[in-house]
Design a protein around this motif. Structure first.
Motif, PDB file in Angstrom:
ATOM      1  N   GLY A 103       0.813  -1.212   0.000  1.00  0.00           N
ATOM      2  CA  GLY A 103       0.000   0.000   0.000  1.00  0.00           C
ATOM      3  C   GLY A 103       0.843   1.257   0.000  1.00  0.00           C
ATOM      4  N   ASP A 104       2.098   1.139   0.471  1.00  0.00           N
ATOM      5  CA  ASP A 104       3.046   2.241   0.382  1.00  0.00           C
ATOM      6  C   ASP A 104       3.622   2.224  -1.036  1.00  0.00           C
ATOM      7  N   ASN A 105       4.433   3.234  -1.392  1.00  0.00           N
ATOM      8  CA  ASN A 105       5.027   3.151  -2.729  1.00  0.00           C
ATOM      9  C   ASN A 105       6.019   1.996  -2.770  1.00  0.00           C
ATOM     10  N   ASN A 106       6.302   1.506  -3.946  1.00  0.00           N
ATOM     11  CA  ASN A 106       6.940   0.195  -4.079  1.00  0.00           C
ATOM     12  C   ASN A 106       8.436   0.276  -4.355  1.00  0.00           C
ATOM     13  N   ASP A 107       9.126   1.132  -3.621  1.00  0.00           N
ATOM     14  CA  ASP A 107      10.584   1.180  -3.648  1.00  0.00           C
ATOM     15  C   ASP A 107      11.124   0.238  -2.578  1.00  0.00           C
ATOM     16  N   GLY A 108      12.091  -0.605  -2.952  1.00  0.00           N
ATOM     17  CA  GLY A 108      12.809  -1.404  -1.967  1.00  0.00           C
ATOM     18  C   GLY A 108      14.219  -0.864  -1.825  1.00  0.00           C
ATOM     19  N   PHE A 109      14.778  -0.964  -0.629  1.00  0.00           N
ATOM     20  CA  PHE A 109      16.108  -0.424  -0.357  1.00  0.00           C
ATOM     21  C   PHE A 109      17.081  -1.568  -0.083  1.00  0.00           C
ATOM     22  N   LEU A 110      18.193  -1.564  -0.794  1.00  0.00           N
ATOM     23  CA  LEU A 110      19.221  -2.590  -0.644  1.00  0.00           C
ATOM     24  C   LEU A 110      20.485  -1.982  -0.053  1.00  0.00           C
ATOM     25  N   TRP A 111      20.977  -2.589   1.031  1.00  0.00           N
ATOM     26  CA  TRP A 111      22.297  -2.273   1.562  1.00  0.00           C
ATOM     27  C   TRP A 111      23.154  -3.522   1.392  1.00  0.00           C
TER      28      TRP A 111
END
Length: 319
Positions: free
Chosen positions: A77-85
């Motif tokens: 439901g949030d925007n669909n950005d994923g964060f990779l470290w």
């Protein structure tokens, strides 16, 4: 070619090796960071993290941890950005393992995109002086799109007193009973910012369990009608300070709710937070800022004496 074993996070038994890897990488990259096992445990226990699917480890033929990837995926439901470290031991760098970590992150985001029926985007970052990492990201199809500055200011030098608009009250957050009001203020503050993701009550409650949390460093400004109007949350990491033999504190979160901007609250809250850090014995304050913040945050920080330490670049890739 490296003989690698790729596996999911195994729980408590992995924490020591992960902390050692991250600290080895930070020292090699001349990054002024250090993380403890207790900090890692707190981070991984955040309810928004799926520890089995969002943390991946790579070991060499001797079973030594040489690489790590971690994802943060916003709730549905949030925007669909994923964060990779991702981090690779300095002796194992060269592109191959880094690309393995990126491929793992891309696959994880494809799973998310498929399950939610949406297009997704993967984000990763690099300091702007790490040319090798930047080249790897760009070779994997990433594009730079935002710049973030880390800044510092001495607390030994004279510090102006905060001046609050008439009728506004400065006080510390009063525990669990005010969590929902704080989260609502936070979300209303950042909803118009770049790459905004709503904070959940559950995540905020989790971070209040941090042993290093100090109520006197968690400040709010209350409007005459009782509305939570602005906040400054400061943080001191005693283990990191001990490791580096220094006295630094962070302006971790600072914001003014929409409808209460341009009346001096941001500056007043910033100065109030800096005074609290100084009262706690710190001699330096640090913070991070989006260089393109639409509400003049960078100019505010510079106006009270903060100076840039380094720049981090945010990269993205559509999945």
């Amino acid at each position: 070619m490296l003989t690698l074993t790729m596996r999911p996070y195994g729980g408590e038994a992995d924490l020591e090796a992960i902390a050692h890897l991250l600290n080895t990488c930070a020292e090699f990259d001349r990054q002024d960071d250090w993380i403890s096992v207790s900090e890692l445990r707190l981070e991984f226990d955040d309810p928004s993290i799926d520890k089995q699917r969002d943390i991946c480890l790579w070991e060499d033929a001797d079973g030594k941890l040489i690489g790590m990837g971690q994802m943060w995926i916003p709730p549905s439901g949030d925007n669909n950005d994923g964060f990779l470290w991702f981090n690779v031991h300095p002796q194992s760098r060269g592109g191959y393992l880094e690309k393995q970590a990126i491929a793992w992150g891309e696959q994880r985001m494809r799973e998310v995109a498929t399950s939610r029926g949406v297009c997704a985007r993967l984000r990763a970052g690099s300091r702007d002086d790490n040319s090798v990492r930047m080249a790897i990201l760009e070779s994997c199809g990433f594009t730079p799109d935002r710049y973030f500055l880390r800044m510092e200011r001495s607390l030994v030098e004279p510090l102006p007193e905060p001046q609050f608009p008439e009728g506004f009250t400065l006080r510390q957050l009063q525990g669990e009973q005010e969590v929902e009001a704080w989260v609502e203020m936070f979300n209303q503050t950042f909803i118009d910012h770049w790459n905004y993701h709503p904070l959940t009550v559950e995540s905020f409650q989790h971070w209040l369990t941090d042993p290093n949390y100090k109520p006197e460093l968690d400040l709010v400004a209350i409007a005459p009608d009782g509305t939570f109007a602005a906040f400054c949350y400061c943080y001191i990491n005693p283990e990191e300070n001990e490791h580096f033999a220094r006295k630094e504190g962070w302006i971790a979160e600072l914001g003014t709710r929409r409808g209460f901007r341009k009346i001096g609250l941001g500056r007043a809250m910033l100065l109030a937070g800096m005074h609290q850090l100084k009262a706690a014995g710190m001699d330096t304050a640090k913070l991070g800022v989006d260089a393109d913040n639409p509400n003049g945050a960078l100019q505010l920080y510079e106006s009270v004496g903060f100076r840039k330490l380094d720049t981090n670049i945010s990269y993205y890739k559509d999945i």
